[in-house]
Design an enzyme around this catalytic site. Structure first.
Site, PDB file in Angstrom:
ATOM      1  CG  ASP A  12      10.892 -34.452 -24.937  1.00 19.55           C
ATOM      2  OD1 ASP A  12      10.997 -33.278 -25.377  1.00 19.55           O
ATOM      3  OD2 ASP A  12      11.455 -34.822 -23.897  1.00 19.55           O
ATOM      4  CD  GLU A  49      13.152 -29.299 -22.096  1.00 21.99           C
ATOM      5  OE1 GLU A  49      13.584 -28.392 -21.373  1.00 21.99           O
ATOM      6  OE2 GLU A  49      12.213 -30.050 -21.742  1.00 21.99           O
TER       7      GLU A  49
END
Ligand SMILES: [Zn+2]
Length: 413
Positions: free
Chosen positions: A82, A169
């Site tokens: 991400d 994350e």
């Protein structure tokens, strides 16, 4: 001149896919679009020859490559798919700056003097409208290149390799559904840092503290000796904390109290703090200060009793402290070979290693406490979470070589 085309091609392919995570969502992955990159990476890993175990439900990819040497303990590499919710990752249009000469319309050396260290390198930058996503797609591309190298060179001995590519994350949920058993490595590196040569294995101890002040509202005309103004007492509480121990006045190993949010009225005021320190004892001392200041105010005014007025039967000032994460150095101290191996590998590549304390947390910290000691390696990316993000191709190449050396370590003896 762009040299390692495969590495750069991979990187460009990954950053063009929008994988921004979201703090709003409760499910994992927090955004469906992260699956687009995950599907692609699962396919690419299989095409390379790795065994892929894809947790489609939560969007985690585990991949493994058996070792071909004498070492039988697996080494893991982890990167996140991400990008930060802070800046858009939609329509990333990377600009390739071949042989950077110190001038660029968007990346100016006045704003970013560290660019002077990259003169003569090939840089990949944004068009100024989005982030780049080197955080952490540079890490993913470097891991993929390492795997490809070992598949293309079966004569090179390496340890069993495990890879995990994770979602979310950037919103602090990258290990939420991480399955240590499926991952299968007892030690790993996250490849999620910045400047080439930097190794990180210390982070903060972290806690959140909520201070609630109970007041009593009375018409201002009749307030004498009766009103208790929670907002003013909250300001008094805030003023008791050391003025210089805040994020904006600290660096390196200096910890802080950070007043993150304040809301209130005469009846009630709430102060939300975060407490950070690398040192366990100093961290505990910060918690104690928060409690002692509340105690001091409760005694000063009489607990729940200001000028003889009871405050809803509650203590005037209350503090609730919640631990968030811990310094992974406590785990890493028993696995320092991970650090010395990385330092040795960097030196053999002609790069002077630097270890720096992280002024935050990492997925590696959480993983270290989940049983997988996990320091963080550089990627060659800079200015993360920003429209000024960029990556150095030469530093990415060196990092890919670093990963190869680490996976080779111990396998040839
Ligand atoms: Zn990252």
């Amino acid at each position: 001149m762009i040299r390692n085309t495969k590495l750069v091609d991979r990187f460009l392919r990954y950053v063009k896919i929008d994988t921004q995570s979201s703090e709003e969502a409760e499910e994992q992955p927090s955004t469906q679009k992260q699956r687009v990159l995950a599907d692609l990476l699962a396919e690419e890993l299989e095409a390379l020859g790795a065994a892929v175990d894809y947790d489609r439900e939560h969007c985690y990819i585990y991949a493994s490559v058996p070792g071909n040497g004498t070492a039988d303990t697996a080494l893991g590499f982890i990167a996140h798919m991400d990008t930060s919710p802070a800046v858009s990752g939609a329509g990333v249009a990377p600009r390739i700056i071949g042989t950077y000469d110190g001038t660029d319309e968007i990346l100016t050396t006045e704003d970013f003097p560290e660019l002077l260290h990259h003169i003569g390198e090939d840089l990949i930058a944004t068009d100024g409208k989005t982030l780049l996503g080197a955080d952490d797609k540079a890490g993913i591309a470097e891991i993929m290149n390492m795997l490809e190298y070992f598949f293309e060179h079966p004569e090179i001995k390496h340890r069993p390799i495990r890879v995990a590519l994770t979602p979310d994350e950037e919103i602090g949920r990258g290990t939420e559904n991480f399955d240590v058993a499926r991952f299968g490595a007892a030690q790993a590196y996250t490849v999620d840092g910045g400047k080439l040569g930097v190794i990180e294995y210390e982070c903060f101890h972290a806690a959140a503290a909520r201070v609630t002040v109970s007041g009593r509202s009375v018409h201002t005309g009749d307030a004498k000796n009766r009103m208790i103004n929670a907002v003013r007492l909250a300001m008094e509480y805030s003023a008791m904390l050391p003025e210089a121990e805040t994020p904006e006045h600290t660096e390196g190993y200096e910890g802080f109290y950070h007043l993150d949010k304040i809301r209130g009225d005469v009846e009630e005021a709430v102060l939300d703090y975060i407490l950070r320190d690398h040192d366990r004892e100093k961290f505990q001392a910060r918690k104690n200060v928060m409690l002692q200041n509340a105690d001091y105010m409760n005694r000063k005014y009489g607990s729940g009793n200001v000028n003889g007025i009871n405050v809803h039967g509650k203590e005037l000032v209350r503090v609730e402290i919640r631990d968030q994460y811990s310094n992974m150095a406590e785990i890493m101290k028993d696995h320092m070979e991970l650090i010395t191996n990385a330092e040795d590998a960097l030196r053999s590549l002609g790069v002077e290693p630097v270890t720096e304390p992280i002024r935050g947390g990492t997925d590696g910290a959480a993983l270290s406490f989940m049983g997988v000691p996990c320091p963080n390696l550089c990627t060659g990316g800079y200015n993360y979470h920003s429209r000024y993000e960029y990556a150095s191709v030469q530093e990415m190449e060196k990092t890919a070589e670093l990963l190869i050396l680490l996976a080779k370590a111990e396998s040839e003896g």
